[in-house]
Design an enzyme around this catalytic site. Structure first.
Site, PDB file in Angstrom:
ATOM      1  N   ASP A   1      -2.479  -1.442  -6.076  1.00  0.00           N
ATOM      2  CA  ASP A   1      -3.040  -0.308  -5.357  1.00  0.00           C
ATOM      3  C   ASP A   1      -3.484   0.746  -6.385  1.00  0.00           C
ATOM      4  OD1 ASP A   1      -3.503   1.088  -2.858  1.00  0.00           O
ATOM      5  OD2 ASP A   1      -1.841   2.395  -3.429  1.00  0.00           O
TER       6      ASP A   1
ATOM      7  N   SER B   1       0.844  -1.191   0.000  1.00  0.00           N
ATOM      8  CA  SER B   1       0.000   0.000   0.000  1.00  0.00           C
ATOM      9  C   SER B   1       0.873   1.232   0.000  1.00  0.00           C
ATOM     10  CB  SER B   1      -0.867   0.015   1.261  1.00  0.00           C
ATOM     11  OG  SER B   1      -2.000  -0.770   1.063  1.00  0.00           O
ATOM     12  N   CYS B   2       0.251   2.359  -0.253  1.00  0.00           N
ATOM     13  CA  CYS B   2       0.924   3.645  -0.229  1.00  0.00           C
ATOM     14  C   CYS B   2       1.764   3.781   1.041  1.00  0.00           C
ATOM     15  CB  CYS B   2      -0.134   4.737  -0.279  1.00  0.00           C
ATOM     16  SG  CYS B   2       0.509   6.385  -0.147  1.00  0.00           S
ATOM     17  N   PRO B   3       3.000   4.216   1.008  1.00  0.00           N
ATOM     18  CA  PRO B   3       3.781   4.645  -0.152  1.00  0.00           C
ATOM     19  C   PRO B   3       4.650   3.542  -0.743  1.00  0.00           C
ATOM     20  CG  PRO B   3       4.925   5.268   1.843  1.00  0.00           C
ATOM     21  CD  PRO B   3       3.752   4.425   2.266  1.00  0.00           C
ATOM     22  N   GLY B   4       4.288   2.285  -0.537  1.00  0.00           N
ATOM     23  CA  GLY B   4       5.090   1.156  -1.006  1.00  0.00           C
ATOM     24  C   GLY B   4       5.506   1.221  -2.463  1.00  0.00           C
TER      25      GLY B   4
END
Lengths: 82, 182
Positions: free
Chosen positions: A48, A21-24
């Site tokens: 995502d 998920s963000c910021p992944g």
């Protein structure tokens, strides 16, 4: 670029950020972009949906060319030219 | 060149240098004030996200947020009564923080943590690790640390962890393009 053109692109490196998920996804993109040369293409895989908006902004900030995105059943393939 | 002209050029040069030094850098300065788990999470996501965009990040932890930097494995002896009280009443480390909403006597954080795991959202542990790798700078406000009776020795091991005052924050903020307060 059209979807077909994007699908036929040969990317030098593929970054699999699916399942993060963000910021992944942008962290993964940042980590790998150093491995290719200017003019080469990187593909980022993400599950995502926000990444579809984030990668173009990331490219703008980092001064890379955003080529487009292919949506394949909820997996987004984003293409970036360094 | 006449001596006068040379003098003028030198003066102009130093003025331009001063001006360019004052120009805002590609840098993010953040005051992290809240000790709520959700707000620390937001701060760390923004901070690590910024590093992915090649932005330098400087965090200034103050007041309740300092609890998030406590190392649960470290203890400091020789504290006075009030410091001990603060130490006991405030969360010991980032994994003991409460939620700003829906805390429900600790059920909320447990629920959020399990949903985060399911949605593969990075945990606070992951985010602090990424932040350290990416060179996010963490500064702790000395005044609030003293107020709550915390010592630097009981803070987490983090590269370059620094104790400082408001002047450091202001100087960092002044040269940053983005400033946030969380």
């Amino acid at each position: 670029m059209t979807t077909d053109e994007l699908k036929n692109l040969k990317s030098q490196i593929t970054v699999d950020a699916r399942g993060t998920s963000c910021p992944g996804p942008i962290l993964a993109a940042k980590k790998s972009i150093g491995e290719i040369k200017s003019g080469e293409i990187m593909e980022v895989l993400s599950s995502d949906e926000g990444t579809k908006n984030d990668i173009p902004k990331w490219c703008q900030k980092m001064d890379f060319e955003y080529l487009g995105c292919v949506d394949e059943d909820g997996i987004y393939r984003l293409f970036i030219k360094k | 060149m006449s001596l006068e002209l040379e003098q003028q050029v030198k003066e102009l040069e130093s003025r331009i240098n001063k001006l360019s030094n004052r120009q805002a850098k590609d840098q993010l300065s953040m005051v992290v004030f809240s000790g709520d788990m959700d707000k620390i999470l937001a701060a760390m996501i923004i901070a690590t996200g910024a590093t992915a965009m090649d932005t330098k990040v400087k965090l200034f932890f103050t007041f309740w947020a300092i609890s998030a930097l406590r190392d649960p494995a470290k203890n400091v002896k020789e504290k006075n009564f009030i410091s001990k009280m603060f130490g006991m009443m405030l969360p010991k480390g980032r994994n003991k923080l409460k939620l700003s909403n829906m805390n429900m006597a600790g059920m909320g954080p447990a629920m959020i943590k399990s949903i985060m795991k399911k949605n593969k959202v990075a945990s606070l542990d992951d985010l602090f690790k990424i932040a350290a790798e990416q060179g996010v700078e963490i500064n702790i406000c000395e005044m609030s640390m003293n107020l709550m009776g915390f010592k630097k020795e009981e803070m987490i091991d983090y590269p370059g962890l620094n104790v400082c005052g408001v002047a450091t924050f202001l100087a960092d903020a002044e040269e940053s393009k983005v400033q946030l307060f969380i």
